[in-house]
Design an enzyme around this catalytic site. Structure first.
Site, PDB file in Angstrom:
ATOM      1  CB  THR A  95      -6.960  -0.754  -1.590  1.00  0.00           C
ATOM      2  OG1 THR A  95      -6.139   0.335  -1.180  1.00  0.00           O
ATOM      3  CG2 THR A  95      -7.567  -0.431  -2.937  1.00  0.00           C
TER       4      THR A  95
ATOM      5  NE  ARG B 197       5.374 -32.271  -7.946  1.00  0.00           N
ATOM      6  CZ  ARG B 197       6.202 -32.668  -6.982  1.00  0.00           C
ATOM      7  NH1 ARG B 197       6.948 -31.786  -6.368  1.00  0.00           N
ATOM      8  NH2 ARG B 197       6.284 -33.934  -6.678  1.00  0.00           N
TER       9      ARG B 197
ATOM     10  CG  ASP C  70      -0.079  14.618  -0.022  1.00  0.00           C
ATOM     11  OD1 ASP C  70       0.696  13.663  -0.218  1.00  0.00           O
ATOM     12  OD2 ASP C  70      -1.318  14.519  -0.082  1.00  0.00           O
TER      13      ASP C  70
ATOM     14  CG  ASP D  86      -1.881  -1.169   1.226  1.00  0.00           C
ATOM     15  OD1 ASP D  86      -2.233  -1.658   0.142  1.00  0.00           O
ATOM     16  OD2 ASP D  86      -2.256  -1.607   2.333  1.00  0.00           O
TER      17      ASP D  86
ATOM     18  CE  LYS E 115       2.486  -2.617  -4.236  1.00  0.00           C
ATOM     19  NZ  LYS E 115       2.160  -2.198  -2.881  1.00  0.00           N
ATOM     20  N   GLY E 116       0.293   1.536  -7.298  1.00  0.00           N
ATOM     21  CA  GLY E 116      -0.674   1.763  -8.380  1.00  0.00           C
ATOM     22  C   GLY E 116      -0.490   3.145  -8.982  1.00  0.00           C
TER      23      GLY E 116
ATOM     24  N   GLY F  53     -10.736  -2.963   3.441  1.00  0.00           N
ATOM     25  CA  GLY F  53     -11.319  -1.850   4.201  1.00  0.00           C
ATOM     26  C   GLY F  53     -10.840  -1.778   5.643  1.00  0.00           C
TER      27      GLY F  53
ATOM     28  CD  GLN G 293       0.909  -8.915  -2.285  1.00  0.00           C
ATOM     29  OE1 GLN G 293       1.628  -9.578  -3.018  1.00  0.00           O
ATOM     30  NE2 GLN G 293      -0.364  -8.713  -2.583  1.00  0.00           N
TER      31      GLN G 293
ATOM     32  N   GLY H 296      -4.473  -4.435  -3.723  1.00  0.00           N
ATOM     33  CA  GLY H 296      -5.467  -3.417  -4.052  1.00  0.00           C
ATOM     34  C   GLY H 296      -4.699  -2.178  -4.445  1.00  0.00           C
ATOM     35  CG  HIS H 297      -1.964  -2.225  -6.924  1.00  0.00           C
ATOM     36  ND1 HIS H 297      -1.028  -2.782  -7.757  1.00  0.00           N
ATOM     37  CD2 HIS H 297      -1.719  -2.746  -5.688  1.00  0.00           C
ATOM     38  CE1 HIS H 297      -0.258  -3.609  -7.056  1.00  0.00           C
ATOM     39  NE2 HIS H 297      -0.665  -3.605  -5.813  1.00  0.00           N
TER      40      HIS H 297
HETATM   41  P1  GDP Z   1      -0.654   0.235  -3.540  1.00  0.00           P
HETATM   42  O1  GDP Z   1      -1.270  -1.026  -3.057  1.00  0.00           O
HETATM   43  O2  GDP Z   1       0.813   0.312  -3.270  1.00  0.00           O
HETATM   44  O3  GDP Z   1      -0.966   0.520  -4.991  1.00  0.00           O
HETATM   45  O4  GDP Z   1      -1.311   1.405  -2.696  1.00  0.00           O
HETATM   46  P2  GDP Z   1      -2.883   1.577  -2.352  1.00  0.00           P
HETATM   47  O5  GDP Z   1      -3.584   2.042  -3.558  1.00  0.00           O
HETATM   48  O6  GDP Z   1      -3.406   0.385  -1.656  1.00  0.00           O
HETATM   49  O7  GDP Z   1      -2.795   2.702  -1.243  1.00  0.00           O
HETATM   50  C1  GDP Z   1      -2.179   3.929  -1.492  1.00  0.00           C
HETATM   51  C2  GDP Z   1      -3.203   5.057  -1.273  1.00  0.00           C
HETATM   52  O8  GDP Z   1      -2.525   6.278  -1.254  1.00  0.00           O
HETATM   53  C3  GDP Z   1      -4.218   5.161  -2.419  1.00  0.00           C
HETATM   54  O9  GDP Z   1      -5.433   5.592  -1.889  1.00  0.00           O
HETATM   55  C4  GDP Z   1      -3.606   6.245  -3.321  1.00  0.00           C
HETATM   56  O10 GDP Z   1      -4.586   6.937  -4.074  1.00  0.00           O
HETATM   57  C5  GDP Z   1      -2.980   7.135  -2.298  1.00  0.00           C
HETATM   58  N1  GDP Z   1      -1.784   7.883  -2.717  1.00  0.00           N
HETATM   59  C6  GDP Z   1      -0.736   7.466  -3.467  1.00  0.00           C
HETATM   60  N2  GDP Z   1       0.228   8.429  -3.518  1.00  0.00           N
HETATM   61  C7  GDP Z   1      -0.236   9.452  -2.776  1.00  0.00           C
HETATM   62  C8  GDP Z   1       0.317  10.728  -2.404  1.00  0.00           C
HETATM   63  O11 GDP Z   1       1.434  11.104  -2.743  1.00  0.00           O
HETATM   64  N3  GDP Z   1      -0.459  11.516  -1.608  1.00  0.00           N
HETATM   65  C9  GDP Z   1      -1.697  11.139  -1.173  1.00  0.00           C
HETATM   66  N4  GDP Z   1      -2.383  11.983  -0.426  1.00  0.00           N
HETATM   67  N5  GDP Z   1      -2.230   9.953  -1.496  1.00  0.00           N
HETATM   68  C10 GDP Z   1      -1.501   9.122  -2.264  1.00  0.00           C
HETATM   69  P1  IMO Z   2      -0.851  -4.271  -2.151  1.00  0.00           P
HETATM   70  O1  IMO Z   2      -0.369  -4.870  -3.454  1.00  0.00           O
HETATM   71  C1  IMO Z   2      -1.009  -4.544   2.190  1.00  0.00           C
HETATM   72  C2  IMO Z   2      -0.942  -8.594   3.893  1.00  0.00           C
HETATM   73  C3  IMO Z   2      -2.153  -9.048   4.685  1.00  0.00           C
HETATM   74  C4  IMO Z   2      -1.482  -9.994   5.665  1.00  0.00           C
HETATM   75  C5  IMO Z   2      -0.404 -10.663   4.823  1.00  0.00           C
HETATM   76  C6  IMO Z   2      -0.809 -12.019   4.244  1.00  0.00           C
HETATM   77  O2  IMO Z   2      -2.120  -3.531  -2.243  1.00  0.00           O
HETATM   78  O3  IMO Z   2       0.262  -3.509  -1.507  1.00  0.00           O
HETATM   79  P2  IMO Z   2      -2.428 -12.746   2.269  1.00  0.00           P
HETATM   80  O4  IMO Z   2      -3.881 -12.450   2.020  1.00  0.00           O
HETATM   81  O5  IMO Z   2      -1.512 -12.278   1.197  1.00  0.00           O
HETATM   82  O6  IMO Z   2      -2.192 -14.166   2.650  1.00  0.00           O
HETATM   83  O7  IMO Z   2      -2.075 -11.884   3.586  1.00  0.00           O
HETATM   84  O8  IMO Z   2      -0.142  -9.768   3.768  1.00  0.00           O
HETATM   85  N1  IMO Z   2      -1.194  -8.115   2.514  1.00  0.00           N
HETATM   86  C7  IMO Z   2      -1.171  -6.820   2.155  1.00  0.00           C
HETATM   87  N2  IMO Z   2      -1.014  -5.695   2.880  1.00  0.00           N
HETATM   88  N3  IMO Z   2      -1.114  -4.453   0.855  1.00  0.00           N
HETATM   89  C8  IMO Z   2      -1.224  -5.574   0.094  1.00  0.00           C
HETATM   90  O9  IMO Z   2      -1.178  -5.553  -1.245  1.00  0.00           O
HETATM   91  C9  IMO Z   2      -1.312  -6.827   0.759  1.00  0.00           C
HETATM   92  N4  IMO Z   2      -1.464  -8.102   0.329  1.00  0.00           N
HETATM   93  C10 IMO Z   2      -1.371  -8.875   1.414  1.00  0.00           C
HETATM   94  O10 IMO Z   2      -2.775  -7.979   5.341  1.00  0.00           O
HETATM   95  O11 IMO Z   2      -0.820  -9.303   6.680  1.00  0.00           O
HETATM   96 MG    MG Z   3      -2.814  -1.657  -1.833  1.00  0.00          MG
END
Ligand code: GDP
Ligand code: IMO
Ligand code: MG
Length: 436
Positions: A305, A148, A339, A20, A23-24, A308, A230, A47-48
Site C-alpha cells: 500500500t 536525544r 474470500d 498489511d 488493520k485499516g 507498491g 505493522q 499503509g492502511h
Molecule cells: P493494513 O496495513 O493492515 O491496514 O492492510 P493493508 O491495507 O496494507 O492491506 C490489506 C489489503 O487487503 C487492503 O487492500 C484491504 O482493502 C484488503 N482487505 C482487507 N480485508 C480484506 C478481506 O477480508 N478480503 C479482501 N479481499 N480484501 C481485504
Molecule cells: P502496515 O501498518 C508491511 C516493513 C518493511 C521492512 C521493515 C522495515 O501497513 O502493516 P521500515 O520502513 O519500517 O524501516 O521497514 O518493515 N514494513 C511493513 N510491511 N506493512 C507495514 O505497515 C510495514 N511497515 C514497515 O517492508 O521489511
Molecule cells: Mg498496510
C-alpha cells in the site's frame, strides 16, 4: 479529588503477522462507535486501506477512523511524522469531502529529509541483514529520538528551539552520511529550516498536548480505539530482528505511545490474514513460490500500500500467530481475506518449525534458527469459490451459515493458538464482515 470514570471502553487493533493484515479495514469497522481513534507507533511506513462503497482511502499517518464524522483522530507521541506527507494526506482527504477531526501530539518525532538519505545509506550498508525498508526514514528518526537529538512536532512551532536542535541533528546526520557512508548529502540547512517552519505553521491548529486531551476524555469514560501499525514479526523487540521496523508494534506500546496509563479492561484484537504476506527481506518459512505464489498474489492483490512492491506470500503460520497471542495478550483474532483463500482443494497450515531435527512450536529469538526453520504442516480441506452474492448472504446470515470447511479452518486455528476468532472478514468493504 475530581471523580474519574475509568469505565472506558478500550479496543486495541494490532497486526499479528508481517503487517498489511487488514488493520485499516478492521479499525474502520469499529471506529464508528468510538469517541477517539488513536495511532500510537510507526509512521508513514504504514499503509492502511479503508474502502467505503466505491471510495478507496490509503492512510499513512491518520487513524482509520477519520472517515466517520464523530470520532476524534489522534496521532500519539509514539508515532513519527513526515509533516509534508501529513499535510498532503489531510489535503487529499479534504478534496474528497472528508474534514479530519485531528489532533497531533506535540511530542511526536519529525521525519527530516536527512533521515530519508540515512535510510538509503543504512539499507545499502546492512546488506543481507537489512529489512528492505520502506525508505521513509523510520530507523533514522527513531535512532535520533534515542540519541536525544530528535526534532518533535512542537519544536516546529518554536523557531529558536527548532533552530538550536536542527543545527545539532543536521550536523550529526551530515557527518555520518558524508564521512561514514561517503555518500552525497546535498540538503541545505536553511532550506530545511524554512520548509519545516512552514509545515509547522500549516499544522499548528492540529498540534497539541494530546496526553492531556486524551486523559481528560479517559477520565470522562469516553471510548477509545487504538490502531496499531505493522505486525508482531516487525516489532523491534519481539519480531524477527534485525528484519524488523524500528518501533514496538505490540499492544503493550499503547501506554507509551499515547501517554495514557490505560488500566481497565481491554479488548485486544489481533488481525491476521488467512494466509501470510510479507513485503521486505527476512526468512519466511512458509513462503510459496512459482505459480502458486503468483496466483495468490494476484488474487489477493498483494502489492504494498505504501511502496507498491509485490508482497511475498505464504501459508498461514501458527508459530507466528501463537507468538502474537502471547506477546500482545490478544483477547481475540480477526481473520481477514477468507474470500481470497478459496477454490483450493486443500490448504496447508504451519503448526511448528523443524529446526535441526527438532520440532519447535514457539517463535525462536535466534536468526540462525529462523534461517533453518522448515515448516511442519497440517493439511485441511479447502472451500469453493465464493461469489459476491454468497458473501452478502453469509454476512447477513452470520457465522453458522459459512461452509463447514471454513469453520473447520477457523476451529483449527483457535485450538492451535488458544485464542478465539471472533471476526471473519470476507471482503475489503466495511459490511463484508461477520462478528461472532
Ligand atoms: P493494513 O496495513 O493492515 O491496514 O492492510 P493493508 O491495507 O496494507 O492491506 C490489506 C489489503 O487487503 C487492503 O487492500 C484491504 O482493502 C484488503 N482487505 C482487507 N480485508 C480484506 C478481506 O477480508 N478480503 C479482501 N479481499 N480484501 C481485504
Ligand atoms: P502496515 O501498518 C508491511 C516493513 C518493511 C521492512 C521493515 C522495515 O501497513 O502493516 P521500515 O520502513 O519500517 O524501516 O521497514 O518493515 N514494513 C511493513 N510491511 N506493512 C507495514 O505497515 C510495514 N511497515 C514497515 O517492508 O521489511
Ligand atoms: Mg498496510
Amino acid at each position: 479529588m475530581t471523580e474519574k470514570s475509568h469505565s472506558t471502553s478500550l479496543t486495541v487493533v494490532v497486526g499479528s503477522q508481517w503487517g498489511d493484515e487488514g488493520k485499516g479495514k478492521i479499525t474502520d469497522y469499529f471506529a464508528g462507535d468510538c469517541d477517539y481513534v488513536v495511532r500510537f507507533q510507526g509512521g508513514n511506513n504504514a499503509g492502511h486501506t479503508v474502502i467505503v462503497e466505491s471510495e478507496v482511502y490509503k492512510l499513512h499517518h491518520i487513524p482509520s477512523g477519520v472517515l466517520y464524522p464523530h470520532p476524534v483522530s489522534v496521532i500519539g507521541n509514539g508515532v513519527v511524522i513526515n509533516p509534508k506527507g501529513l499535510i498532503e494526506e489531510i489535503e487529499s482527504l479534504k478534496e474528497r469531502g472528508v474534514e479530519p477531526n485531528l489532533k497531533v501530539s506535540d511530542r511526536a518525532h519529525v521525519i527530516m529529509p536527512y533521515h530519508i538519505v540515512m535510510d538509503e545509506c543504512l539499507t545499502g550498508h546492512q546488506g543481507d541483514l537489512a529489512a528492505g525498508s520502506t525508505k521513509r526514514g523510520i530507523a533514522p528518526v527513531y535512532a535520533d529520538k534515542a540519541y536525544r537529538h530528535g526534532i518533535r512536532m512542537g519544536d516546529l512551532l518554536e523557531p529558536a528551539i527548532f533552530e538550536e536542535k536542527l543545527q545539532r541533528a543536521y550536523q550529526f546526520n551530515k557527518k555520518v552520511v558524508t564521512q561514514a557512508f561517503e555518500a552525497t548529502f546535498d540538503l541545505a540547512l536553511e532550506d530545511i529550516y524554512t520548509d519545516y517552519l512552514s509545515y509547522g505553521e500549516t499544522l499548528k491548529n492540529y498540534i497539541c498536548d494530546t496526553q492531556v486531551d486524551l486523559y481528560t476524555a479517559y477520565c470522562e469514560g469516553k471510548s477509545f480505539l487504538l490502531e496499531g501499525a505493522q505486525g508482531v514479526s516487525l516489532d523491534l523487540d519481539h519480531g524477527l530482528y534485525p528484519h524488523t521496523t524500528s518501533s514496538n508494534t505490540v499492544a503493550g506500546q499503547i501506554n507509551v505511545g499515547t501517554g495514557i496509563g490505560f488500566n481497565g479492561q481491554r479488548r485486544i484484537i489481533g488481525v491476521a490474514k488467512a494466509y501470510v504476506s510479507r513485503v521486505g527481506i527476512s526468512p519466511f518459512p512458509t513462503e510459496l513460490d512459482g505459480d502458486e505464489a503468483e496466483l495468490l498474489r494476484e488474487k489477493g492483490q498483494e502489492y504494498g500500500t505504501t511502496t507498491g512492491r509485490p508482497r511475498r506470500v505464504g501459508c498461514l503460520d501458527l508459530v507466528q500467530l501463537r507468538q502474537a497471542v502471547r506477546v500482545n495478550g490478544l483477547t481475540e483474532i480477526a481473520l481477514t481475506k477468507i474470500d481470497i483463500l478459496c477454490a483450493m482443494t486443500e490448504l496447508k497450515i504451519c503448526t511448528a518449525y523443524n529446526i535441526s531435527g527438532e520440532s519447535v512450536s514457539e517463535m525462536p529469538g535466534s536468526l540462525g534458527k529462523m534461517r533453518q526453520a522448515v515448516p511442519e504442516y497440517s493439511t485441511l480441506k479447502g472451500w469453493p469459490e465464493i461469489s459476491k452474492k454468497q458473501i452478502e448472504m453469509y454476512c447477513n446470515n452470520g457465522y453458522e451459515d459459512l461452509p463447514d470447511s471454513i469453520k473447520d479452518y477457523v476451529s483449527f486455528i483457535e485450538q492451535a493458538v488458544d485464542c478465539p476468532v471472533t471476526i471473519i472478514s470476507l471482503g475489503p468493504q466495511r459490511h463484508q464482515t461477520i462478528v461472532r
